[in-house]
Write an enzyme that holds these catalytic residues in place. Structure first.
Site, PDB file in Angstrom:
ATOM      1  N   TYR A  24      12.426  41.918 -11.191  1.00 11.71           N
ATOM      2  CA  TYR A  24      12.411  43.365 -10.968  1.00 11.71           C
ATOM      3  C   TYR A  24      12.276  43.617  -9.457  1.00 11.71           C
ATOM      4  O   TYR A  24      11.340  44.251  -8.985  1.00 11.71           O
ATOM      5  CB  TYR A  24      11.308  44.059 -11.774  1.00 11.71           C
ATOM      6  CG  TYR A  24      11.710  45.458 -12.137  1.00 11.71           C
ATOM      7  CD1 TYR A  24      12.657  45.675 -13.133  1.00 11.71           C
ATOM      8  CD2 TYR A  24      11.204  46.548 -11.456  1.00 11.71           C
ATOM      9  CE1 TYR A  24      13.076  46.956 -13.445  1.00 11.71           C
ATOM     10  CE2 TYR A  24      11.626  47.834 -11.752  1.00 11.71           C
ATOM     11  CZ  TYR A  24      12.559  48.027 -12.747  1.00 11.71           C
ATOM     12  OH  TYR A  24      12.978  49.294 -13.054  1.00 11.71           O
ATOM     13  N   LEU A  25      13.252  43.074  -8.764  1.00 13.10           N
ATOM     14  CA  LEU A  25      13.149  42.953  -7.310  1.00 13.10           C
ATOM     15  C   LEU A  25      13.202  44.305  -6.603  1.00 13.10           C
ATOM     16  O   LEU A  25      13.866  45.231  -7.049  1.00 13.10           O
ATOM     17  CB  LEU A  25      14.277  42.057  -6.792  1.00 13.10           C
ATOM     18  CG  LEU A  25      14.331  40.652  -7.398  1.00 13.10           C
ATOM     19  CD1 LEU A  25      15.466  39.847  -6.761  1.00 13.10           C
ATOM     20  CD2 LEU A  25      13.005  39.916  -7.240  1.00 13.10           C
ATOM     21  N   SER A  50       5.838  47.732  -5.372  1.00 16.70           N
ATOM     22  CA  SER A  50       5.406  46.817  -6.435  1.00 16.70           C
ATOM     23  C   SER A  50       6.298  47.055  -7.639  1.00 16.70           C
ATOM     24  O   SER A  50       6.684  48.200  -7.920  1.00 16.70           O
ATOM     25  CB  SER A  50       3.947  47.108  -6.817  1.00 16.70           C
ATOM     26  OG  SER A  50       3.645  46.513  -8.064  1.00 16.70           O
ATOM     27  N   GLY A  54       4.138  37.405  -0.111  1.00 22.33           N
ATOM     28  CA  GLY A  54       3.870  38.718   0.468  1.00 22.33           C
ATOM     29  C   GLY A  54       2.387  38.949   0.701  1.00 22.33           C
ATOM     30  O   GLY A  54       1.555  38.595  -0.138  1.00 22.33           O
ATOM     31  N   GLN A  55       2.088  39.573   1.824  1.00 18.05           N
ATOM     32  CA  GLN A  55       0.682  39.894   2.136  1.00 18.05           C
ATOM     33  C   GLN A  55       0.085  40.864   1.127  1.00 18.05           C
ATOM     34  O   GLN A  55      -1.116  40.935   0.962  1.00 18.05           O
ATOM     35  CB  GLN A  55       0.591  40.500   3.535  1.00 18.05           C
ATOM     36  CG  GLN A  55      -0.848  40.574   4.032  1.00 18.05           C
ATOM     37  CD  GLN A  55      -1.065  41.680   5.024  1.00 18.05           C
ATOM     38  OE1 GLN A  55      -0.358  41.745   6.040  1.00 18.05           O
ATOM     39  NE2 GLN A  55      -2.023  42.556   4.772  1.00 18.05           N
ATOM     40  N   HIS A  75      10.384  42.108  -2.071  1.00 19.80           N
ATOM     41  CA  HIS A  75      10.981  40.800  -2.344  1.00 19.80           C
ATOM     42  C   HIS A  75      12.109  40.512  -1.355  1.00 19.80           C
ATOM     43  O   HIS A  75      12.264  39.388  -0.872  1.00 19.80           O
ATOM     44  CB  HIS A  75      11.553  40.754  -3.759  1.00 19.80           C
ATOM     45  CG  HIS A  75      10.551  40.986  -4.861  1.00 19.80           C
ATOM     46  ND1 HIS A  75      10.556  42.106  -5.643  1.00 19.80           N
ATOM     47  CD2 HIS A  75       9.515  40.232  -5.292  1.00 19.80           C
ATOM     48  CE1 HIS A  75       9.581  42.030  -6.539  1.00 19.80           C
ATOM     49  NE2 HIS A  75       8.919  40.907  -6.339  1.00 19.80           N
ATOM     50  N   MET A 110       8.520  37.357  -9.824  1.00 19.89           N
ATOM     51  CA  MET A 110       8.577  37.633 -11.261  1.00 19.89           C
ATOM     52  C   MET A 110       9.693  38.633 -11.561  1.00 19.89           C
ATOM     53  O   MET A 110       9.716  39.262 -12.623  1.00 19.89           O
ATOM     54  CB  MET A 110       7.230  38.165 -11.750  1.00 19.89           C
ATOM     55  CG  MET A 110       6.103  37.144 -11.542  1.00 19.89           C
ATOM     56  SD  MET A 110       4.718  37.343 -12.660  1.00 19.89           S
ATOM     57  CE  MET A 110       4.178  38.978 -12.235  1.00 19.89           C
ATOM     58  N   GLN A 133      -3.718  35.920  -3.342  1.00 16.31           N
ATOM     59  CA  GLN A 133      -2.750  34.912  -3.788  1.00 16.31           C
ATOM     60  C   GLN A 133      -2.317  34.042  -2.608  1.00 16.31           C
ATOM     61  O   GLN A 133      -2.226  32.815  -2.723  1.00 16.31           O
ATOM     62  CB  GLN A 133      -1.546  35.606  -4.409  1.00 16.31           C
ATOM     63  CG  GLN A 133      -0.374  34.719  -4.704  1.00 16.31           C
ATOM     64  CD  GLN A 133       0.667  35.435  -5.551  1.00 16.31           C
ATOM     65  OE1 GLN A 133       0.469  35.615  -6.735  1.00 16.31           O
ATOM     66  NE2 GLN A 133       1.755  35.853  -4.950  1.00 16.31           N
TER      67      GLN A 133
HETATM   68  P1  AMP Z   1       5.921  39.400  -7.779  1.00 12.28           P
HETATM   69  O1  AMP Z   1       7.346  39.456  -8.245  1.00 12.28           O
HETATM   70  O2  AMP Z   1       5.191  40.692  -7.882  1.00 12.28           O
HETATM   71  O3  AMP Z   1       5.162  38.220  -8.346  1.00 12.28           O
HETATM   72  O4  AMP Z   1       6.004  39.131  -6.215  1.00 12.28           O
HETATM   73  C1  AMP Z   1       6.727  38.039  -5.712  1.00 12.28           C
HETATM   74  C2  AMP Z   1       6.430  37.909  -4.241  1.00 12.28           C
HETATM   75  O5  AMP Z   1       6.790  39.116  -3.586  1.00 12.28           O
HETATM   76  C3  AMP Z   1       4.932  37.677  -3.953  1.00 12.28           C
HETATM   77  O6  AMP Z   1       4.809  36.748  -2.886  1.00 12.28           O
HETATM   78  C4  AMP Z   1       4.473  39.044  -3.547  1.00 12.28           C
HETATM   79  O7  AMP Z   1       3.354  39.024  -2.695  1.00 12.28           O
HETATM   80  C5  AMP Z   1       5.695  39.570  -2.817  1.00 12.28           C
HETATM   81  N1  AMP Z   1       5.649  41.029  -2.755  1.00 12.28           N
HETATM   82  C6  AMP Z   1       5.465  41.893  -3.785  1.00 12.28           C
HETATM   83  N2  AMP Z   1       5.408  43.172  -3.309  1.00 12.28           N
HETATM   84  C7  AMP Z   1       5.573  43.098  -1.973  1.00 12.28           C
HETATM   85  C8  AMP Z   1       5.620  44.061  -0.922  1.00 12.28           C
HETATM   86  N3  AMP Z   1       5.489  45.356  -1.153  1.00 12.28           N
HETATM   87  N4  AMP Z   1       5.806  43.627   0.343  1.00 12.28           N
HETATM   88  C9  AMP Z   1       5.942  42.290   0.608  1.00 12.28           C
HETATM   89  N5  AMP Z   1       5.909  41.335  -0.345  1.00 12.28           N
HETATM   90  C10 AMP Z   1       5.732  41.728  -1.607  1.00 12.28           C
END
Ligand code: AMP
Length: 282
Positions: free
Chosen positions: A32-33, A185, A147-148, A37, A30, A153
């Protein structure tokens, strides 16, 4: 690197890739990397020839009182990070490209979507499963990386991939953390300095439970209690649960199967989630 905003253009670009017999890795985000990510992108780059990153703040996974409108966005920075990380295609569609007028067909996950976040975010995993399956149909990746940090999810997406015979392999990448342990996050940017200091107690609690397990603790209530001792500094604990890694049902004592200790808590008005896997080392 190409930035693409329409499904038709994406299909054209990927047809070329496929003609060249290249393996496509996909990282849905989503935006805001952050380094979490980037770890997924790195995992994709190490296993695939071409990495596609989607940046789409998916409205169907947000509840009516959640942070869809304020979700952090910085597309230019995201593009730069992707370029530097060796991404081949950034797919950044608008909402109507993904959800045309009169859209009404959803993927409904089952039992795995009910506990933990499912209890507090009704419809969230339905939105996640729907957008992930749509993105998979658009990208048709060989491998997709999750991501774990979003443990439930991962479970829902893996189940969906099996149940719907998707041709995409699902890979889970370990959680990337700040030096003090806080899971990265996009939502961490909402935290004030003071909240940021308190937020670290979430991971501290999880690590303390891992240590208790390492020292031989196998009692589920005790493991949870050990983590809970740290969580007095959060403003509202939604859940702190130890669940079976496969079923997401409550783990039973004495613990003898891999379990995930999962937490969701508000620090100020920011909802944070985190988890650790508790299992005997092989
Ligand atoms: P998001 O942009 O928050 O929807 O996350 C996109 C992907 O990045 C998802 O698969 C998340 O689980 C992964 N992700 C988010 N934060 C982390 C993190 N701290 N470590 C590893 N993967 C992450």
């Amino acid at each position: 690197m190409k930035t693409i905003t329409t499904v038709s253009e994406l299909r054209r670009a990927l047809a070329e890739v496929r003609r060249a017999n290249k393996r496509v890795g996909f990282v849905p985000t989503m935006g805001y990397l952050h380094d979490g990510h980037l770890a997924l992108i790195e995992a994709s780059r190490s296993r695939c020839d071409v990495t596609v990153v989607s940046i789409f703040v998916n409205p169907t996974q947000f509840g009516p009182n959640e942070d869809l409108s304020t979700y952090p966005r910085d597309f230019q920075r995201d593009e730069e990070l992707c370029r530097d990380a060796g991404v081949a295609i950034v797919f950044a569609p608008g909402a109507t490209e993904i959800y045309p007028a009169q859209f009404e067909t959803f993927i409904e996950p089952g039992e795995l979507a009910k506990p933990l976040c499912g209890g507090f975010r009704p419809g969230h995993f339905r939105g996640v499963a729907t957008v992930v399956s749509k993105l998979f149909n658009m990208v048709q990746p060989d491998v997709a990386f999750f991501g774990q940090k979003d443990f439930q999810q991962c479970a829902v997406v893996r189940r969906m991939a099996i149940d719907l015979n998707l041709a995409t392999e699902i890979v889970t990448v370990p959680t990337v953390r700040e030096a003090d342990g806080l899971a990265l996050s996009s939502r961490n940017r909402y935290l004030s300095e003071e909240e940021r200091r308190r937020a670290v107690s979430i991971s501290r609690g999880l690590f303390a439970a891992m240590e208790e397990f390492r020292l031989g603790g196998r009692n589920v209530d005790k493991l949870i209690a050990v983590a809970n001792r740290y969580l007095g500094t959060v403003d509202r604990l939604q859940y702190l649960e130890l669940v079976d890694c496969d079923t997401l049902k409550p783990a039973v004592s004495p613990l003898h199967r891999p379990a995930a200790l999962c937490v969701a808590a508000y620090v100020g008005s920011t909802r944070l989630i985190d988890n650790v896997i508790i299992q005997a080392s092989p």
